[in-house]
Design a protein around this motif. Structure first.
Motif: not given
Length: 312
Positions: A210-217, A223-229
């Motif tokens: 909703v804030d305008g973030a792209s898929d890469w952002q 996503t990547l910080p969440h997947l770190r573990r």
């Protein structure tokens, strides 16, 4: 007249009985697990203790009467012998390459399966299938069906387009072993990372959209910080297996052409050179390395559970 007072004994007895009952209840709940615990100790720990003892002896099975205690000499030979050090380096290269490639491919496949599309269940089943194949069968499949220079599938495709006909195992032996292991372990990494993707906070992702973030952002910052573990867990669990891998090296290259890792060297020392003490010392070092990696993996798993509990 003097009055004598005596401390009541009943409360003490009640407290003793009260504390003994939970202990008895705890032992009653643990008792069914004791046979499994004894079996595990007999099957796993006693052989390791025997291996540890043998590693301190100069013991060749062809000359059993000539065995003698040498202390840490076998460990010193393992760490200083050029062939053994080369096998240690090969083990490190093999493990690092397979784990990194499996993680990258597993992440790409997990991102694909996280999307909804027709036939996703069938695709997921097909992608999991390589991990369910017996390791020796998988190695034979790659050696004869894909790598064979005369009737292999890879050379058949190259012949169809007019390309060269290389001998894959002879020209790129270590890469041939790594490719077979990557094919087998990518589904495992995919499952772990897919579980991580499906545990994301969807409200947070929708708010970012909703804030305008792209898929890469969204992938980079959420996503990547969440997947770190989950990435750490997959890397550690994969490393535990690849460090001990024997099937692919033995089946595809028979340890030749610079592909002999530490487990294969242990096999050579024990079954071909009959050096029981030297092979036991190398095996103990493999176990110690696996225990270190497993300890790190358990810490990552514990942190994942704590995060899930705090989130709930």
């Amino acid at each position: 007249m003097t009055a004598t007072t005596t401390a009541p004994a009943a409360p003490t007895a009640v407290r003793t009985a009260g504390t003994s009952r939970p202990r008895l209840r705890a032992w009653a709940t643990r008792a069914p697990l004791l046979p499994a615990l004894v079996f595990m100790i007999v099957v796993t720990q006693l052989p390791f203790v025997a291996t540890l003892v043998i590693s301190f002896f100069d013991w060749n099975s062809l000359y059993p009467d000539a065995r003698r205690f040498t202390g840490l000499a076998n460990y010193g030979e393992v760490l200083t012998d050029p062939d053994l050090r080369r096998s240690v380096w090969t083990t490190v290269l093999l493990t690092a390459a397979v784990v990194l490639a499996s993680l990258v491919l597993g992440l790409l496949l997990a991102l694909l399966l996280d999307r909804r599309f027709r036939g996703r269940g069938v695709v997921r089943t097909l992608l999991i299938a390589p991990f369910l194949v017996v390791p020796v069968a998988a190695a034979l499949l790659w050696k004869h069906v894909l790598y064979n220079p005369e009737y292999g599938l890879l050379n058949g495709l190259l012949h169809y387009v007019g390309g060269p006909q290389p001998d894959w195992v002879s020209n790129t032996p270590l890469l041939a072993v790594e490719a077979a292991l990557v094919w087998q372990w990518t589904p495992f990494m995919m499952l772990i990372l897919l579980a991580g993707l499906q545990s994301r906070d969807q409200q947070q992702i929708e708010a970012a959209r909703v804030d305008g973030a792209s898929d890469w952002q969204i992938f980079r910052h959420l996503t990547l910080p969440h997947l770190r573990r989950y990435l750490e867990l997959g890397a550690l669990l994969g490393s535990i297996y690849i460090v001990q891998n024997f099937d692919a090296v033995f089946t595809i290259t028979s340890g030749g052409l610079g592909t002999a890792n530490l487990p294969y060297t242990v096999y050579q020392s024990f079954y071909q050179a009959h050096e029981n003490g030297l092979a036991s010392a190398a095996g103990v070092l493999v176990v110690i390395g696996s225990i270190v990696i497993a300890t790190l993996a358990l810490r990552v798993v514990s942190s994942l559970f704590r995060e899930e509990v705090s989130r709930a």
